[in-house]
Scaffold this active site. Structure first.
Site, PDB file in Angstrom:
ATOM      1  N   TYR A 161       0.850  -1.201   0.000  1.00 54.62           N
ATOM      2  CA  TYR A 161       0.000   0.000   0.000  1.00 54.62           C
ATOM      3  C   TYR A 161       0.879   1.243   0.000  1.00 54.62           C
ATOM      4  O   TYR A 161       0.712   2.149  -0.828  1.00 54.62           O
ATOM      5  CB  TYR A 161      -0.914  -0.011   1.238  1.00 54.62           C
ATOM      6  CG  TYR A 161      -1.633   1.294   1.463  1.00 54.62           C
ATOM      7  CD1 TYR A 161      -2.675   1.680   0.634  1.00 54.62           C
ATOM      8  CD2 TYR A 161      -1.263   2.152   2.509  1.00 54.62           C
ATOM      9  CE1 TYR A 161      -3.334   2.885   0.825  1.00 54.62           C
ATOM     10  CE2 TYR A 161      -1.913   3.357   2.715  1.00 54.62           C
ATOM     11  CZ  TYR A 161      -2.956   3.713   1.876  1.00 54.62           C
ATOM     12  OH  TYR A 161      -3.595   4.908   2.063  1.00 54.62           O
TER      13      TYR A 161
HETATM   14  O1  UGB Z   1      -2.138   6.827   7.751  1.00 59.04           O
HETATM   15  C1  UGB Z   1      -2.329   6.166   6.750  1.00 59.04           C
HETATM   16  O2  UGB Z   1      -1.959   6.504   5.667  1.00 59.04           O
HETATM   17  C2  UGB Z   1      -3.018   4.850   6.866  1.00 59.04           C
HETATM   18  O3  UGB Z   1      -3.889   4.897   8.009  1.00 59.04           O
HETATM   19  C3  UGB Z   1      -4.579   3.715   8.271  1.00 59.04           C
HETATM   20  O4  UGB Z   1      -3.661   2.676   8.564  1.00 59.04           O
HETATM   21  P1  UGB Z   1      -3.310   2.377  10.089  1.00 59.04           P
HETATM   22  O5  UGB Z   1      -2.688   3.545  10.719  1.00 59.04           O
HETATM   23  O6  UGB Z   1      -2.549   1.101  10.103  1.00 59.04           O
HETATM   24  O7  UGB Z   1      -4.779   2.225  10.725  1.00 59.04           O
HETATM   25  P2  UGB Z   1      -5.509   0.980  11.395  1.00 59.04           P
HETATM   26  O8  UGB Z   1      -5.490  -0.170  10.491  1.00 59.04           O
HETATM   27  O9  UGB Z   1      -6.809   1.473  11.865  1.00 59.04           O
HETATM   28  O10 UGB Z   1      -4.588   0.658  12.655  1.00 59.04           O
HETATM   29  C4  UGB Z   1      -4.451   1.600  13.696  1.00 59.04           C
HETATM   30  C5  UGB Z   1      -3.536   1.060  14.759  1.00 59.04           C
HETATM   31  O11 UGB Z   1      -4.130  -0.091  15.354  1.00 59.04           O
HETATM   32  C6  UGB Z   1      -3.223  -1.175  15.337  1.00 59.04           C
HETATM   33  N1  UGB Z   1      -4.004  -2.416  15.205  1.00 59.04           N
HETATM   34  C7  UGB Z   1      -4.658  -2.676  14.054  1.00 59.04           C
HETATM   35  C8  UGB Z   1      -5.419  -3.807  13.923  1.00 59.04           C
HETATM   36  C9  UGB Z   1      -5.504  -4.702  14.999  1.00 59.04           C
HETATM   37  O12 UGB Z   1      -6.169  -5.747  14.938  1.00 59.04           O
HETATM   38  N2  UGB Z   1      -4.840  -4.401  16.144  1.00 59.04           N
HETATM   39  C10 UGB Z   1      -4.089  -3.273  16.288  1.00 59.04           C
HETATM   40  O13 UGB Z   1      -3.499  -3.048  17.344  1.00 59.04           O
HETATM   41  C11 UGB Z   1      -2.292  -0.893  14.182  1.00 59.04           C
HETATM   42  O14 UGB Z   1      -1.037  -1.508  14.381  1.00 59.04           O
HETATM   43  C12 UGB Z   1      -2.206   0.617  14.212  1.00 59.04           C
HETATM   44  O15 UGB Z   1      -1.209   1.005  15.100  1.00 59.04           O
HETATM   45  C13 UGB Z   1      -5.438   3.340   7.082  1.00 59.04           C
HETATM   46  O16 UGB Z   1      -6.073   2.101   7.317  1.00 59.04           O
HETATM   47  C14 UGB Z   1      -4.629   3.259   5.824  1.00 59.04           C
HETATM   48  O17 UGB Z   1      -5.508   3.060   4.738  1.00 59.04           O
HETATM   49  C15 UGB Z   1      -3.809   4.498   5.618  1.00 59.04           C
HETATM   50  O18 UGB Z   1      -4.636   5.536   5.208  1.00 59.04           O
END
Ligand code: UGB
Length: 455
Positions: free
Chosen positions: A267
């Site tokens: 991504y």
């Molecule tokens: O800024 C971005 O550009 C991206 O932001 C977002 O990605 P992320 O920041 O990864 O959001 P998100 O999946 O909500 O996980 C949030 C937190 O929960 C943790 N996390 C996640 C899943 C889980 O089961 N457990 C957990 O601890 C995980 O480790 C993380 O620390 C958008 O989805 C992406 O499309 C893109 O736009």
């Protein structure tokens, strides 16, 4: 279902090397293949081979019938069992005709002095819906475009569509890769701006369906830029990049000047590729281009595949949630950014975008090329996110702490927003506590009250 892992060429050559050069008892020693004895052996081997082939095929068929169907859409299931995620439908869309054109024109018509006319791609998406509604509210012309794919619950996208329809925004159903459709839209409306938000989102899903990222985030972006470069007048383009381009960068807070050559997910790599592609179209065709690096955007009408959203759902259902932690119990944190702050940043990027300089595919002079961080500047640990949700929902979460999987996640994000502050007047005002309060209020109303709510 078993997923075959792609092999590198070195692992292939390793396998090839493992095949013995003299294949044991199957090696043909007999010089005369026409002897009776040989023919009989050959016939009996053929019978055996046929028998085992049928048995093998039968077993495959049996397991195929027994395997459960994939879930209808991706909504934040356990990432470790994600091989059952569905492949998205590729559909044919119908568009065109006088009634359709009339709707397109009417939706894109500017209704305020100095208003702009914007094509918003991904308009039924989370950010797309909010931006479209905000533009329409201030009298700009807005036409949406969305393919309504089933990456997550399409009924949520339909509810957003209904909301926009009530506000006077028409969403054309179609794909950003459909060049004929894009050309038609520009034939009908001389858009001054394009807000390009259509994308394949999600960092972890990229391991399951890599081609959808290439299709939407690379081929789709090129298809949008191609039509924009040929349009006359050329529109200015603002598009969604991502905080994920900082990848394994450890210098905090992340500044636009920092390195972005170590993406941790496909991504991120496709968003980074998008930034380079933007450079090319700016350089060759004089397109005015602004990339916005969004930092984990959340809020009402959000994406069910994001942690804050499916944590809320699972906590309310009494289901365990997986909370990631880094090595040595290291904190995983995000610079969660509230949707209204992001919308203000998007509108300001559109308002400050200079005109493209080319026309009909020819550059006339240098054009604006920008990239901005749109974050909140205060990272919050995921454990704290869960604490806040517990208090708001008045339910204790069943926490399951697990190691940060190596599937695209990074340990933390933290935006330096001074450039956006200076150039866009961007100043986030909503902290996570307040933002989640608004999200939870929306969530409870939306899922309890017949899916009607307002932006
Ligand atoms: O800024 C971005 O550009 C991206 O932001 C977002 O990605 P992320 O920041 O990864 O959001 P998100 O999946 O909500 O996980 C949030 C937190 O929960 C943790 N996390 C996640 C899943 C889980 O089961 N457990 C957990 O601890 C995980 O480790 C993380 O620390 C958008 O989805 C992406 O499309 C893109 O736009």
């Amino acid at each position: 279902m078993v997923q075959m892992k792609p092999m590198s060429s070195s692992s292939y050559s390793h396998l090839v090397d493992d095949i013995p050069s003299t294949p044991g008892k199957f090696k043909m020693m007999d010089k005369s293949p026409y002897s009776h004895h040989r023919l009989f052996k050959w016939h009996s081997s053929l019978t055996k081979l046929t028998f085992w082939s049928f048995l093998f095929l039968g077993l495959i068929f049996f397991f195929f019938l027994r395997s459960p169907p994939p879930p209808p859409h991706h909504s934040g299931a356990d990432p470790s069992s994600s091989s059952s995620y569905p492949r998205r439908h590729l559909r044919n869309y119908s568009w065109g005709g006088p009634t359709w054109e009339k709707r397109v024109r009417s939706s894109a018509r500017v209704r305020s002095r100095n208003g702009i006319s914007v094509l918003v791609t991904g308009a039924a998406g989370f950010v797309g819906t909010h931006v479209s509604a905000a533009l329409k509210r201030r009298g700009d012309g807005v036409l949406g475009l969305d393919n309504f794919n089933d990456y997550y619950d399409p009924s949520l996208k339909r509810a957003r569509q209904a909301l926009l329809e009530r506000a006077g925004v028409f969403i054309v159903e179609g794909d950003i890769n459909d060049d004929a459709l894009l050309r038609k839209l520009f034939e009908v409306v001389a858009f001054t701006h394009v807000m390009h938000l259509a994308a394949q989102a999600g960092v972890r899903y990229a391991m399951e369906n890599p081609s959808s990222y290439v299709h939407s985030n690379i081929a789709g972006l090129v298809s949008i830029l191609e039509v924009c470069k040929s349009a006359n007048p050329q529109p200015a383009i603002v598009w969604a990049s991502s905080s994920s381009v900082y990848g394994l960068n450890t210098k905090v807070p992340f500044s636009e000047k920092d390195r972005t050559d170590q993406p941790a997910s496909l991504y991120a790599a496709t968003k980074k590729a998008g930034e380079e592609i933007a450079h090319t179209y700016n350089h060759i065709y004089g397109l005015s281009l602004t990339g916005l690096r969004f930092f984990t955007v959340y809020g009402p009408w959000g994406r069910p595949d994001m942690a804050y959203f499916f944590f809320t759902r699972d906590i309310l259902r009494g289901k365990p949630i997986s909370i990631f932690e880094a090595a040595n119990h290291g904190t995983v944190a995000r610079d969660f950014t509230y949707i209204d702050d992001i919308v203000r940043g998007c509108l300001s990027a559109l308002d400050t975008a200079e005109k493209s300089t080319g026309s009909g595919g020819k550059k006339k002079g240098p054009a604006q090329l920008r990239v901005f961080n749109l974050g909140n500047t205060s990272p919050v640990p995921v454990t704290e996110l869960v604490n806040i949700l517990e208090r708001l929902l008045k339910v204790k979460a069943k926490r399951h702490i697990m190691k940060l999987p190596r599937n695209g996640d990074v340990q933390f994000t933290h935006a330096n927003i001074s450039l956006a502050q200076r150039e866009l007047g961007y100043k986030p005002t909503t902290d996570l506590q307040m933002g989640l309060k608004k999200f939870v209020r929306w969530y409870q109303r939306f899922y309890a009250g017949g899916k009607k709510s307002s932006v």
